[in-house]
Design an enzyme around this catalytic site. Structure first.
Site, PDB file in Angstrom:
ATOM      1  N   THR A  47       0.654  -1.266   0.327  1.00 60.98           N
ATOM      2  CA  THR A  47      -0.229  -0.001   0.121  1.00 60.98           C
ATOM      3  C   THR A  47       0.957   1.711   0.216  1.00 60.98           C
ATOM      4  OG1 THR A  47       0.107  -0.052   2.227  1.00 60.98           O
ATOM      5  CG2 THR A  47      -1.723  -0.720   0.794  1.00 60.98           C
ATOM      6  N   GLY A  48       2.791   0.997   0.137  1.00 59.94           N
ATOM      7  CA  GLY A  48       2.873   2.439   0.216  1.00 59.94           C
ATOM      8  C   GLY A  48       3.104   2.713  -0.978  1.00 59.94           C
ATOM      9  N   ALA A  49       4.246   3.664  -1.133  1.00 58.71           N
ATOM     10  CA  ALA A  49       5.041   4.697  -2.327  1.00 58.71           C
ATOM     11  C   ALA A  49       5.586   3.662  -3.265  1.00 58.71           C
ATOM     12  CB  ALA A  49       5.507   5.847  -2.108  1.00 58.71           C
ATOM     13  N   ARG A  72      21.414  -4.486   3.598  1.00 62.91           N
ATOM     14  CA  ARG A  72      22.782  -4.072   2.489  1.00 62.91           C
ATOM     15  C   ARG A  72      24.161  -3.980   2.664  1.00 62.91           C
ATOM     16  NH1 ARG A  72      19.235   1.632   1.374  1.00 62.91           N
ATOM     17  NH2 ARG A  72      17.471   0.857   0.005  1.00 62.91           N
ATOM     18  N   CYS A 131      17.878   4.945  -3.352  1.00 59.38           N
ATOM     19  CA  CYS A 131      17.401   4.894  -4.421  1.00 59.38           C
ATOM     20  C   CYS A 131      18.514   6.259  -5.005  1.00 59.38           C
ATOM     21  CB  CYS A 131      15.872   5.699  -4.558  1.00 59.38           C
ATOM     22  SG  CYS A 131      15.712   7.064  -3.264  1.00 59.38           S
ATOM     23  N   LYS A 135      24.838   6.373   2.867  1.00 57.46           N
ATOM     24  CA  LYS A 135      24.689   5.040   2.448  1.00 57.46           C
ATOM     25  C   LYS A 135      25.058   4.982   0.748  1.00 57.46           C
ATOM     26  CE  LYS A 135      20.328   5.648   3.640  1.00 57.46           C
ATOM     27  NZ  LYS A 135      18.740   5.683   4.251  1.00 57.46           N
ATOM     28  N   HIS A 192      14.491  11.834  -8.693  1.00 60.69           N
ATOM     29  CA  HIS A 192      15.930  12.509  -7.495  1.00 60.69           C
ATOM     30  C   HIS A 192      16.081  14.021  -8.426  1.00 60.69           C
ATOM     31  CE1 HIS A 192      14.719  10.989  -3.987  1.00 60.69           C
ATOM     32  NE2 HIS A 192      15.044   9.948  -3.966  1.00 60.69           N
ATOM     33  N   ASN A 248      12.938   8.447  -8.377  1.00 62.92           N
ATOM     34  CA  ASN A 248      13.073   7.254  -7.490  1.00 62.92           C
ATOM     35  C   ASN A 248      11.920   6.249  -7.019  1.00 62.92           C
ATOM     36  OD1 ASN A 248      11.241  10.151  -6.402  1.00 62.92           O
ATOM     37  ND2 ASN A 248      11.452   9.332  -4.283  1.00 62.92           N
TER      38      ASN A 248
HETATM   39  P1  A2P Z   1      -0.050  -0.036   6.049  1.00 63.40           P
HETATM   40  O1  A2P Z   1      -0.701   0.865   4.819  1.00 63.40           O
HETATM   41  O2  A2P Z   1      -0.437  -1.298   6.777  1.00 63.40           O
HETATM   42  O3  A2P Z   1       0.409   0.680   7.008  1.00 63.40           O
HETATM   43  P2  A2P Z   1       5.205   4.413   3.138  1.00 63.40           P
HETATM   44  O4  A2P Z   1       7.244   3.376   2.372  1.00 63.40           O
HETATM   45  O5  A2P Z   1       4.641   4.455   1.488  1.00 63.40           O
HETATM   46  O6  A2P Z   1       5.245   5.029   3.965  1.00 63.40           O
HETATM   47  O7  A2P Z   1       4.802   2.610   3.421  1.00 63.40           O
HETATM   48  C1  A2P Z   1       5.000   1.936   3.733  1.00 63.40           C
HETATM   49  C2  A2P Z   1       4.410   0.358   3.945  1.00 63.40           C
HETATM   50  O8  A2P Z   1       4.913  -0.439   4.525  1.00 63.40           O
HETATM   51  C3  A2P Z   1       3.005   0.303   3.355  1.00 63.40           C
HETATM   52  O9  A2P Z   1       2.089  -0.268   3.092  1.00 63.40           O
HETATM   53  C4  A2P Z   1       2.756   0.073   5.033  1.00 63.40           C
HETATM   54  O10 A2P Z   1       1.466  -0.442   5.564  1.00 63.40           O
HETATM   55  C5  A2P Z   1       3.958  -1.354   5.061  1.00 63.40           C
HETATM   56  N1  A2P Z   1       3.848  -1.510   6.706  1.00 63.40           N
HETATM   57  C6  A2P Z   1       4.114  -0.520   7.952  1.00 63.40           C
HETATM   58  N2  A2P Z   1       4.055  -1.512   8.814  1.00 63.40           N
HETATM   59  C7  A2P Z   1       4.534  -2.292   8.772  1.00 63.40           C
HETATM   60  C8  A2P Z   1       4.295  -3.776   9.197  1.00 63.40           C
HETATM   61  N3  A2P Z   1       4.895  -4.124  10.575  1.00 63.40           N
HETATM   62  N4  A2P Z   1       4.026  -4.769   8.734  1.00 63.40           N
HETATM   63  C9  A2P Z   1       3.910  -5.132   7.013  1.00 63.40           C
HETATM   64  N5  A2P Z   1       3.528  -3.827   6.542  1.00 63.40           N
HETATM   65  C10 A2P Z   1       4.019  -2.291   7.432  1.00 63.40           C
END
Ligand code: A2P
Length: 350
Positions: A11-13, A99, A128, A219, A252, A326
């Site tokens: 679900t993240g970026a 890494r 990145c 890094k 970037h 990035n």
């Molecule tokens: P969630 O949507 O449940 O918070 P970004 O890099 O954009 O901040 O996204 C971080 C990603 O990592 C999201 O998909 C987030 O899910 C996920 N995430 C954060 N904490 C956990 C966790 N403890 N277990 C699994 N996924 C996680």
């Protein structure tokens, strides 16, 4: 008939771009499992038109998974990558968790694909800003030798995740409306103070370490050496970095000063070598004001290079301006490209 793939942090970026890159890949895919934290469990995302429900990440999530792409933060990787490997998955990890482990390959396919040959289940995806720099430096190193690199970055806010991106948008609106801003995340979510990013470059990415350098700068220095030379403390190439977060959502930019061994190399030679290099697009025509720009790089997999010119004071030294998405070459695309190369080399078991 195809790989069973899991995306952790879906679900993240970066995770949302991983899904997109998996839709575009030539890799045979049988199924995709989308994993995040309990916060997003139940949310529905699309993969190739098909609706997939996001699940909470647990050790059992990795049963019957062949390939797991991680981008949910270092802590999540430390906890779950070993669980995935234990269950037979090959992991491409986009966090900094592994890494610098000498046993774990840190790979940019255009630079060091051979490092994957003896992998033990984990391939680390570099930072990145390091990736887009080494994609352009490696062909220069091969052709002319490379002695020194001094880089200053102009890094997009999406590198700090979706919440940081939301913060940039909200603050920008607030500033335009003459309202007070209330920074909560940038420059580094885990650090004590938070500063405005809207209309305000911040010379801090990640936390401070020794000698006044930030961890992001550390890094760039050490990952560059591990990728290009094989060892993080190798001094065969001198590298130093200044990393700056700028109020740009995605892509970037970097000003890279570099010194080559071949004193006869010219800017034209460097342009020619880069125009033939994998993953690089040269956009360099000052007469027509052509140079790479962040807005034009968004959504593209390449590294764009321009402003290639000799330093006027130091012989054998040059400058270039280097721009890339990035979230794609810096993260999701590099990870999926690693998986494609593993597949091509027979290193990803079906
Ligand atoms: P969630 O949507 O449940 O918070 P970004 O890099 O954009 O901040 O996204 C971080 C990603 O990592 C999201 O998909 C987030 O899910 C996920 N995430 C954060 N904490 C956990 C966790 N403890 N277990 C699994 N996924 C996680």
């Amino acid at each position: 008939s195809g790989y069973r793939v899991a995306v952790v942090g879906a679900t993240g970026a970066v995770g949302t771009r991983m899904i997109q890159m998996l839709e575009e890949t030539s890799l045979p895919i049988e199924s995709v499992r989308l994993l995040a934290s309990s916060r997003s469990a139940g949310k529905q995302l699309k993969f190739n038109g098909q609706t997939i429900t996001v699940e909470e990440t647990t050790p059992e999530s990795f049963e019957e998974v062949d390939l797991a792409l991680f981008s949910a933060g270092g802590g999540v990787s430390k906890q779950f990558v070993p669980e995935a490997v234990k269950r037979g998955a090959v992991v491409v990890d986009n966090t900094s968790a592994f890494r610098m482990d000498p046993k774990i390959p840190l790979v940019v396919p255009e630079v060091n694909p051979e490092a994957m040959e003896n992998h033990q289940g984990i391939i680390a995806n570099p930072n990145c800003s390091t990736i887009q720099m080494v994609v352009a430096l490696e062909p220069i190193k091969k052709a002319f030798g490379l002695k020194q690199v001094v880089v200053t970055t102009f890094q997009a806010v999406s590198g700090a995740g979706q919440r940081a991106l939301n913060e940039l948008e909200e603050e920008s609106q607030e500033v335009l409306n003459n309202e007070a801003v209330d920074p909560q995340i940038l420059p580094a979510a885990g650090d004590k103070k938070h500063y405005q990013i809207a209309f305000n470059p911040l010379p801090q990415i990640d936390v401070f370490e020794d000698e006044g350098y930030t961890h992001e700068e550390w890094k760039m220095i050490h990952e560059t050496k591990k990728i290009m030379l094989g060892e993080m403390n190798d001094s065969a190439i001198k590298v130093t970095a200044t990393c700056v977060r700028v109020p740009v959502p995605v892509a970037h930019s970097e000003e890279v000063y570099f010194e080559v061994e071949d004193q006869n190399a010219t800017a034209d030679d460097i342009r020619r070598v880069l125009s033939e290099a994998d993953g690089v697009v040269v956009q360099d025509d000052p007469e027509h004001q052509i140079y790479p720009q962040a807005v034009n790089a968004v959504g593209k997999k390449d590294v764009f290079v321009g402003r290639i010119r000799p330093d006027q004071e130091n012989e054998g030294s040059f400058h270039m301006w280097n721009v890339s998405d990035n979230l794609l070459k810096g993260a999701a695309w590099n990870s999926v490209e690693i998986a494609e190369k593993l597949h091509e080399q027979g290193l990803l078991h079906l």
